[in-house]
Design an enzyme around this catalytic site. Structure first.
Site, short mmCIF file in Angstrom:
data_model
loop_
_atom_site.label_atom_id
_atom_site.label_comp_id
_atom_site.label_asym_id
_atom_site.label_seq_id
_atom_site.Cartn_x
_atom_site.Cartn_y
_atom_site.Cartn_z
N SER A 240 42.70 -4.37 19.05
CA SER A 240 41.48 -4.15 18.36
C SER A 240 40.76 -5.65 18.43
CB SER A 240 41.82 -3.56 16.93
OG SER A 240 40.73 -3.64 16.33
N HIS B 267 44.30 -7.35 15.59
CA HIS B 267 42.83 -7.34 15.84
C HIS B 267 42.32 -8.94 16.06
CE1 HIS B 267 38.86 -6.34 14.75
NE2 HIS B 267 38.45 -7.64 14.18
N SER B 268 41.77 -8.94 16.99
CA SER B 268 41.06 -10.14 17.56
C SER B 268 42.07 -11.19 18.18
CB SER B 268 40.18 -10.84 16.23
OG SER B 268 39.16 -11.86 16.92
N MET B 269 42.20 -12.30 17.65
CA MET B 269 43.38 -13.14 18.02
C MET B 269 44.51 -12.27 17.75
SD MET B 269 44.46 -16.69 15.74
CE MET B 269 46.32 -16.89 15.55
#
Length: 267
Positions: free
Chosen positions: A126, A97-99
């Site tokens: 994500s 998720h994200s990074m």
């Protein structure tokens, strides 16, 4: 309860919060900037015992606070890939998720390059724009007050934690290091994987447009799809059952060979 994995390298980098049955599909999860392996405890519980969920613990985070953070995302991907190849091995599914999505993408490319096609069974990315959607970001250069304002706006961090000045002094350097790693990283926009890829995004995520999330589907030669959920940047917190069902549908054989993916789709 944390289940130890057996070697010093694996125990340092990977966390397993549920006992696993040998032979079950394995999912390796990558936290967001400032996050830690424990954010995936609820997902591991939701997927157990059918999926063996492992969560990555980055240097400098949580119980690794005594180690320096890594501000080079490519180096971080190299280190994690080496641990995965020495430890759980392949095939593996990856979720970030994200990074963590960028990192999962980079680790997937290294696994496919080293262990060959099929070493990654699925990639779930994500809350992050695709590698081909370059955009200048300088969050890591913000002063402390501006950085605190940003994390409050995005959510995902308990308000009590943000209000605790002592905890903030511990968290901000880690968060800034993570933002440095992801914002200074330059992914190869031409890179294509071969594994199935599922991109997940929130319909009100201020960090990712719908088109930037959709572009992930062009970054593999395998099957790819975009799944849109209601919510902002940390939409997974509100959609754990649906996301667990989606992962299970992708990783587990369905009755009579029918893939039963929950009906969450892009508008």
């Amino acid at each position: 309860m944390t289940v130890h994995l057996g070697t010093s390298a694996q125990d340092r980098w990977l966390r397993r919060y549920q006992s696993a049955v040998p032979g079950t599909p394995r999912l390796v999860c990558f936290p967001h900037a400032g996050g830690s392996a424990t954010q995936y405890v609820p997902l591991s519980e939701a997927l157990a015992p059918a999926v063996d969920t492992l969560a990555v613990q980055y240097p400098g985070h949580q119980d690794r606070y005594g180690e320096p953070c890594v501000e080079d995302l490519a180096r971080l991907a190299d280190d994690i890939c080496a641990v995965l190849l020495r430890g759980p091995g392949s095939p593996l599914a990856l979720f970030g998720h994200s990074m963590g999505a960028v990192l999962a993408w980079e680790v997937a490319s290294r696994l496919e390059r080293t262990a060959g096609p099929g070493s990654v069974t699925h990639l779930f990315v994500s809350g992050r724009r695709a590698p081909s959607c370059a955009r200048a970001e300088n969050v890591h250069r913000l002063d402390d007050a501006a950085l605190i304002t940003r994390i409050r706006r995005l959510g995902g961090t308990p308000p009590a934690l943000v209000a605790n000045q002592q905890m903030l002094r511990l968290i901000l350097p880690v968060l800034r290091s993570d933002y440095t790693a992801v914002e200074t990283h330059r992914p190869d926009p031409a890179l294509r994987l071969t594994c199935p890829l599922v991109a997940l995004t929130g319909d009100r995520d201020p960090m990712v447009t719908l088109e930037e999330a959709r572009r992930w589907t062009t970054h593999t030669t395998g099957p790819a799809e975009l799944r849109v959920f209601s919510g902002g940047h940390f939409f997974p917190e509100d959609h754990l059952p649906e996301i667990a069902a989606l992962i299970s549908a992708c990783l587990l054989p369905a009755p009579h060979g029918v893939r039963n993916v929950p009906p969450v789709s892009a508008p």
